[in-house]
Design a protein around this motif. Structure first.
Motif, PDB file in Angstrom:
ATOM      1  N   PRO A   1       0.794  -1.230   0.000  1.00 35.81           N
ATOM      2  CA  PRO A   1       0.000   0.000   0.000  1.00 35.81           C
ATOM      3  C   PRO A   1       0.827   1.281   0.000  1.00 35.81           C
ATOM      4  O   PRO A   1       0.281   2.370  -0.223  1.00 35.81           O
ATOM      5  N   TYR A   2       2.135   1.168   0.216  1.00 41.47           N
ATOM      6  CA  TYR A   2       2.977   2.364   0.250  1.00 41.47           C
ATOM      7  C   TYR A   2       4.094   2.267  -0.781  1.00 41.47           C
ATOM      8  O   TYR A   2       4.585   1.180  -1.078  1.00 41.47           O
ATOM      9  N   GLN A   3       4.444   3.387  -1.332  1.00 45.49           N
ATOM     10  CA  GLN A   3       5.549   3.470  -2.278  1.00 45.49           C
ATOM     11  C   GLN A   3       6.582   4.469  -1.756  1.00 45.49           C
ATOM     12  O   GLN A   3       6.242   5.394  -1.026  1.00 45.49           O
ATOM     13  N   ARG A   4       7.804   4.288  -2.185  1.00 43.92           N
ATOM     14  CA  ARG A   4       8.872   5.184  -1.767  1.00 43.92           C
ATOM     15  C   ARG A   4       8.881   6.460  -2.603  1.00 43.92           C
ATOM     16  O   ARG A   4       8.586   6.439  -3.793  1.00 43.92           O
ATOM     17  N   SER A   5       9.219   7.547  -1.961  1.00 49.57           N
ATOM     18  CA  SER A   5       9.427   8.799  -2.675  1.00 49.57           C
ATOM     19  C   SER A   5      10.740   8.702  -3.459  1.00 49.57           C
ATOM     20  O   SER A   5      11.541   7.795  -3.234  1.00 49.57           O
ATOM     21  N   PRO A   6      10.979   9.628  -4.395  1.00 47.79           N
ATOM     22  CA  PRO A   6      12.252   9.611  -5.136  1.00 47.79           C
ATOM     23  C   PRO A   6      13.452   9.586  -4.194  1.00 47.79           C
ATOM     24  O   PRO A   6      13.436  10.198  -3.122  1.00 47.79           O
ATOM     25  N   ALA A   7      14.484   8.850  -4.595  1.00 47.44           N
ATOM     26  CA  ALA A   7      15.656   8.661  -3.741  1.00 47.44           C
ATOM     27  C   ALA A   7      16.321   9.988  -3.398  1.00 47.44           C
ATOM     28  O   ALA A   7      16.508  10.852  -4.259  1.00 47.44           O
ATOM     29  N   THR A   8      16.681  10.140  -2.141  1.00 50.87           N
ATOM     30  CA  THR A   8      17.349  11.360  -1.683  1.00 50.87           C
ATOM     31  C   THR A   8      18.863  11.219  -1.677  1.00 50.87           C
ATOM     32  O   THR A   8      19.581  12.217  -1.599  1.00 50.87           O
ATOM     33  N   GLY A   9      19.337   9.965  -1.716  1.00 47.57           N
ATOM     34  CA  GLY A   9      20.768   9.738  -1.634  1.00 47.57           C
ATOM     35  C   GLY A   9      21.311   9.745  -0.214  1.00 47.57           C
ATOM     36  O   GLY A   9      22.519   9.565  -0.010  1.00 47.57           O
ATOM     37  N   ARG A  10      20.455   9.961   0.744  1.00 45.62           N
ATOM     38  CA  ARG A  10      20.866   9.992   2.144  1.00 45.62           C
ATOM     39  C   ARG A  10      20.708   8.607   2.779  1.00 45.62           C
ATOM     40  O   ARG A  10      19.800   7.845   2.430  1.00 45.62           O
ATOM     41  N   THR A  11      21.593   8.297   3.717  1.00 42.77           N
ATOM     42  CA  THR A  11      21.582   6.998   4.374  1.00 42.77           C
ATOM     43  C   THR A  11      21.421   7.180   5.888  1.00 42.77           C
ATOM     44  O   THR A  11      22.002   8.097   6.480  1.00 42.77           O
ATOM     45  N   ILE A  12      20.633   6.297   6.474  1.00 47.70           N
ATOM     46  CA  ILE A  12      20.379   6.359   7.911  1.00 47.70           C
ATOM     47  C   ILE A  12      20.595   4.981   8.518  1.00 47.70           C
ATOM     48  O   ILE A  12      20.137   3.972   7.967  1.00 47.70           O
ATOM     49  N   ALA A  13      21.291   4.949   9.646  1.00 44.35           N
ATOM     50  CA  ALA A  13      21.442   3.712  10.418  1.00 44.35           C
ATOM     51  C   ALA A  13      20.411   3.721  11.535  1.00 44.35           C
ATOM     52  O   ALA A  13      20.309   4.692  12.287  1.00 44.35           O
ATOM     53  N   VAL A  14      19.646   2.651  11.622  1.00 38.43           N
ATOM     54  CA  VAL A  14      18.691   2.473  12.715  1.00 38.43           C
ATOM     55  C   VAL A  14      19.196   1.328  13.573  1.00 38.43           C
ATOM     56  O   VAL A  14      19.343   0.201  13.086  1.00 38.43           O
TER      57      VAL A  14
ATOM     58  N   ASP B   1       8.122  -8.577   7.848  1.00 41.25           N
ATOM     59  CA  ASP B   1       8.169  -8.823   6.399  1.00 41.25           C
ATOM     60  C   ASP B   1       7.367  -7.773   5.635  1.00 41.25           C
ATOM     61  O   ASP B   1       7.782  -7.320   4.557  1.00 41.25           O
ATOM     62  N   PHE B   2       6.214  -7.382   6.171  1.00 41.96           N
ATOM     63  CA  PHE B   2       5.382  -6.363   5.530  1.00 41.96           C
ATOM     64  C   PHE B   2       6.124  -5.035   5.458  1.00 41.96           C
ATOM     65  O   PHE B   2       6.105  -4.353   4.421  1.00 41.96           O
ATOM     66  N   ILE B   3       6.800  -4.671   6.525  1.00 43.93           N
ATOM     67  CA  ILE B   3       7.551  -3.415   6.534  1.00 43.93           C
ATOM     68  C   ILE B   3       8.728  -3.482   5.564  1.00 43.93           C
ATOM     69  O   ILE B   3       8.970  -2.544   4.791  1.00 43.93           O
ATOM     70  N   MET B   4       9.448  -4.585   5.565  1.00 45.88           N
ATOM     71  CA  MET B   4      10.612  -4.732   4.688  1.00 45.88           C
ATOM     72  C   MET B   4      10.222  -4.759   3.216  1.00 45.88           C
ATOM     73  O   MET B   4      11.016  -4.380   2.349  1.00 45.88           O
ATOM     74  N   ALA B   5       9.001  -5.196   2.911  1.00 44.87           N
ATOM     75  CA  ALA B   5       8.552  -5.302   1.521  1.00 44.87           C
ATOM     76  C   ALA B   5       8.449  -3.947   0.843  1.00 44.87           C
ATOM     77  O   ALA B   5       8.388  -3.872  -0.387  1.00 44.87           O
TER      78      ALA B   5
END
Length: 457
Positions: free
Chosen positions: A134-147, A200-204
């Motif tokens: 149900p969700y799509q990613r916005s255009p890539a920002t090139g930024r990386t985040i560690a969680v 799995d749903f979140i990672m998809a």
């Protein structure tokens, strides 16, 4: 429960396999479509609905319930997920009696029967089967985040950041993602591997990489993460069990509560779990209740929960306390542990001192003692923050034993944010952690986009 602490001679009650299945089946079975439709029509769809304000993630509860009443369950599910991407697990473990259902207008005279919001939320999400994510990613920002931490706070943060176009790497010390949803919830509260289905749903969604068995302060260093990534979010929780002050080395029978719950949740054969006959649980939070009830359902002969104050002071909700009593758990209040009785390195009893409140409402001992036979004692007196996760790195500032943050969830370190149980903000609840992750993601996004626009990469 580590193998070194288990006594191979401890007597265990073995139950028939069908009894294990019954004892650890879903304690809140899902509503049928008919039941959900009837329940949804009980909602008054209040314009100034108090249930929305009572939900830490701000789900539009009247809206999703009305959609269920209109048989638009997909619409109901997306309304929930838009506010709480872990709405399925929250529907199962949230203390709704003190949150949304606690303020429901039908919880007042003459009914005193709130709309079953939690079970309706579960119904909507359990029946949701979209053809595509149900969700799509916005255009890539090139930024990386560690969680750091794949519990509810980290997963919610990662999901929101990925939707905003950032690339996220989640690190977790365990072999699986999910945090307490995977390792710290009573098995009968979340069955059928649901925690992993939610992961799995979140990672998809995409844009999220998961790296397990990576512990901060061991395989990971905060300084290195800060240098490698544009931002770091810490959702490391509280992983250090508080001590009773009676601990001794090489004692069989003195156990950590979360270790036992984790073993239960990861077990493929409950009949192989060692369980004592006479069990004492120290504490009165929801984890203590989970330990006590699961011990009883595994076949323990006698389970006693002991708390230093009265029932009205217990951190556990009234429903959890009633559930413990229904499971034949004996509850003793106004007592605190004073010493352990050990024979040949095996715990055989625990002594308690009766307590009371002085004129200033401070807890005091009365110098009156009693003893309970026990082959196993579980410590469930709370968790604390494990400071050594910052070993070898510049640490963020702490307050009251947890990570200090500002209103934007930023720590004292310029590119580090934090949320969930490891910070002092709100209650230590799954739903609260999800909201922390959401808000921290928005703060990180704003910071990264603003700094990019001003040339401060």
């Amino acid at each position: 429960m580590s193998d070194s602490k288990k006594d191979p001679d401890m007597s265990s009650h073995r139950l028939p396999n069908d009894e294990y299945l019954k004892n650890f089946s879903d304690i809140k079975p899902p509503l049928s479509q008919y039941e959900a439709h009837i329940e949804a029509n009980r909602c008054l769809y209040c314009e100034d609905a108090p249930c929305i304000s009572a939900c830490p993630t701000g789900i539009n509860i009247p809206s999703f319930i009305q959609k269920i009443a209109d048989k638009n369950t997909d619409g109901a599910a997306t309304t929930i997920l838009d506010s709480n991407i872990l709405g399925g697990s929250c529907a199962r473990v949230c203390p709704t009696e003190i949150l949304c259902e606690g303020v429901c207008v039908r919880n007042k005279s003459p009914e005193f029967s709130p709309v079953k919001i939690g079970r309706l939320q579960r119904f909507a999400l359990d029946t949701y089967q979209p053809d595509q994510h149900p969700y799509q990613r916005s255009p890539a920002t090139g930024r990386t985040i560690a969680v750091v931490g794949a519990g509810p706070a980290g997963l919610a943060c990662a999901h929101k950041l990925s939707r905003l176009g950032h690339n996220v790497t989640i690190f977790d010390k365990q072999a699986k993602a999910g945090g307490l949803n995977e390792y710290g919830i009573a098995q009968y509260k979340m069955v059928d591997n649901f925690a992993q289905k939610e992961v799995d749903f979140i990672m998809a969604l995409g844009g999220i990489q998961l790296k397990t068995q990576q512990a901060l302060g061991e395989q990971l260093q905060l300084d290195s993460l800060r240098n490698e990534f544009d931002a770091v979010f810490l959702g490391v929780g509280l992983s250090n069990s508080k001590a009773l002050g009676l601990e001794q080395t090489d004692i069989h029978g003195l156990e950590s509560s979360l270790d036992f719950i984790s073993e239960l949740r990861q077990s493929d054969d409950l009949s192989q779990i060692t369980i004592g006959n006479k069990i004492v649980v120290i504490g009165a939070g929801n984890t203590a209740i989970d330990i006590a009830c699961q011990s009883k359902r595994l076949g323990a002969e006698q389970v006693t929960l002991v708390y230093r104050r009265g029932e009205s002071h217990m951190p556990a909700t009234s429903k959890e306390l009633e559930f413990a009593k229904q499971n034949s758990v004996k509850i003793i209040t106004w007592a605190r542990p004073s010493s352990l009785k050990v024979i040949n390195n095996q715990l055989v009893a625990i002594q308690f001192e009766k307590t009371a409140l002085d004129t200033s409402n401070n807890l005091i001992g009365t110098e009156s003692f009693f003893e309970l036979p026990a082959d196993t004692v579980y410590k469930a007196i709370g968790q604390s923050f494990l400071f050594n996760c910052f070993a070898g790195s510049e640490p963020p500032e702490l307050i009251n034993g947890r990570i200090d943050i500002n209103e934007q969830f930023q720590t004292s370190l310029n590119n580090v944010w934090a949320g969930g149980d490891c910070v002092v903000l709100g209650e230590d609840l799954t739903v609260q952690a999800v909201e922390h992750g959401k808000q921290a993601a928005d703060s990180i996004h704003h910071h990264l986009i603003w700094s990019k626009g001003n040339g401060d990469a």
